[in-house]
Design a protein around this motif. Structure first.
Motif, PDB file in Angstrom:
ATOM      1  N   GLY A 189       0.850  -1.177   0.000  1.00  0.00           N
ATOM      2  CA  GLY A 189       0.000   0.000   0.000  1.00  0.00           C
ATOM      3  C   GLY A 189       0.884   1.224   0.000  1.00  0.00           C
ATOM      4  O   GLY A 189       1.980   1.221   0.570  1.00  0.00           O
ATOM      5  N   VAL A 190       0.431   2.263  -0.665  1.00  0.00           N
ATOM      6  CA  VAL A 190       1.191   3.506  -0.718  1.00  0.00           C
ATOM      7  C   VAL A 190       0.310   4.656  -0.244  1.00  0.00           C
ATOM      8  O   VAL A 190      -0.910   4.614  -0.371  1.00  0.00           O
ATOM      9  CB  VAL A 190       1.738   3.796  -2.133  1.00  0.00           C
ATOM     10  N   ALA A 191       0.961   5.650   0.315  1.00  0.00           N
ATOM     11  CA  ALA A 191       0.260   6.848   0.768  1.00  0.00           C
ATOM     12  C   ALA A 191       1.202   8.030   0.632  1.00  0.00           C
ATOM     13  O   ALA A 191       2.423   7.878   0.636  1.00  0.00           O
ATOM     14  CB  ALA A 191      -0.192   6.686   2.212  1.00  0.00           C
ATOM     15  N   GLU A 192       0.612   9.201   0.513  1.00  0.00           N
ATOM     16  CA  GLU A 192       1.385  10.422   0.391  1.00  0.00           C
ATOM     17  C   GLU A 192       1.061  11.315   1.573  1.00  0.00           C
ATOM     18  O   GLU A 192      -0.082  11.361   2.029  1.00  0.00           O
ATOM     19  CB  GLU A 192       1.022  11.111  -0.928  1.00  0.00           C
ATOM     20  N   LYS A 193       2.060  12.005   2.080  1.00  0.00           N
ATOM     21  CA  LYS A 193       1.853  12.908   3.213  1.00  0.00           C
ATOM     22  C   LYS A 193       0.956  14.049   2.763  1.00  0.00           C
ATOM     23  O   LYS A 193       1.208  14.689   1.748  1.00  0.00           O
ATOM     24  CB  LYS A 193       3.199  13.450   3.698  1.00  0.00           C
ATOM     25  N   LYS A 194      -0.106  14.260   3.527  1.00  0.00           N
ATOM     26  CA  LYS A 194      -1.021  15.364   3.243  1.00  0.00           C
ATOM     27  C   LYS A 194      -0.728  16.501   4.219  1.00  0.00           C
ATOM     28  O   LYS A 194      -0.168  16.285   5.288  1.00  0.00           O
ATOM     29  CB  LYS A 194      -2.471  14.917   3.422  1.00  0.00           C
ATOM     30  N   ARG A 195      -1.142  17.677   3.867  1.00  0.00           N
ATOM     31  CA  ARG A 195      -0.929  18.824   4.763  1.00  0.00           C
ATOM     32  C   ARG A 195      -1.650  18.654   6.087  1.00  0.00           C
ATOM     33  O   ARG A 195      -1.214  19.156   7.106  1.00  0.00           O
ATOM     34  CB  ARG A 195      -1.394  20.115   4.093  1.00  0.00           C
ATOM     35  N   THR A 196      -2.746  17.922   6.076  1.00  0.00           N
ATOM     36  CA  THR A 196      -3.541  17.750   7.295  1.00  0.00           C
ATOM     37  C   THR A 196      -2.982  16.684   8.230  1.00  0.00           C
ATOM     38  O   THR A 196      -3.438  16.573   9.358  1.00  0.00           O
ATOM     39  CB  THR A 196      -4.994  17.381   6.938  1.00  0.00           C
ATOM     40  N   ASP A 197      -2.008  15.908   7.773  1.00  0.00           N
ATOM     41  CA  ASP A 197      -1.416  14.860   8.615  1.00  0.00           C
ATOM     42  C   ASP A 197      -0.562  15.493   9.705  1.00  0.00           C
ATOM     43  O   ASP A 197       0.321  16.304   9.426  1.00  0.00           O
ATOM     44  CB  ASP A 197      -0.559  13.907   7.787  1.00  0.00           C
TER      45      ASP A 197
END
Length: 178
Positions: A136-144
């Motif tokens: 699984g992949v995810a990208e850092k969001k500003r809200t994290d």
């Protein structure tokens, strides 16, 4: 005495932050490094499908050999563009500061295909072993708020997909969905 003391301290620090088997950074290293991650990065999780069954069918030496081969494939694929961590016994994290979600997914898909097409010859094992991986992949969001939220999102996406099938890298981009 000073040399011996320095070597003991070095070994303690090394084994605390690095995995003994693969030489990759470990879970504690990830937690320490996550405080210094940039505001924008991508993270991927790779997990060996059917790992419990593999452990039952292989000796511990053969299992270790398989994990070393898997870590080498990941290191070759990402070389200098990412930091690889061995997070759990059968799970690797890859943190890329220079790739967006689409690029890291493409790299993960390449690794998945390479491993699915490979046969691993293990010490004292009569037949070559074929394995598959999922991820699984995810990208850092500003809200994290922190790196654990990004990691949880990647795990969640991977686990939702694993409920239905293995040998998949999630999420699938909208253009590739059927």
């Amino acid at each position: 005495g000073a040399i011996i003391l320095s070597m003991v301290i070095y070994n303690l620090v090394y084994h605390h932050y690095y995995d003994e088997l693969t030489g990759l950074r470990n879970r504690l290293s990830y937690l320490k490094d996550s405080r210094r991650f940039p505001p924008k990065y991508s993270l991927g999780v790779i997990s060996v499908d059917g790992y419990d069954g593999l452990r039952q069918g292989l000796t511990s030496r053969q299992t270790n050999e398989l994990l070393i081969l898997l870590s080498n494939i990941c290191q070759e694929q990402f070389s200098d563009s990412a930091v690889i961590y061995r997070y759990y016994e059968n799970q690797f994290l890859i943190v890329c500061e220079t790739m967006n979600l689409k690029e890291i997914r493409s790299e993960f898909e390449s690794i998945r295909r390479h491993i699915a097409a490979s046969e691993f010859a293990l010490h004292n094992h009569a037949m070559a072993v074929k394995i598959t991986i999922s991820g699984g992949v995810a990208e850092k969001k500003r809200t994290d708020a922190n790196a654990s939220e990004v990691l949880e999102r990647a795990h969640k996406v991977m686990n939702e997909t694993l409920k239905f099938s293995g040998n998949v890298i999630s999420p699938v981009p909208r253009g590739e969905r059927r």
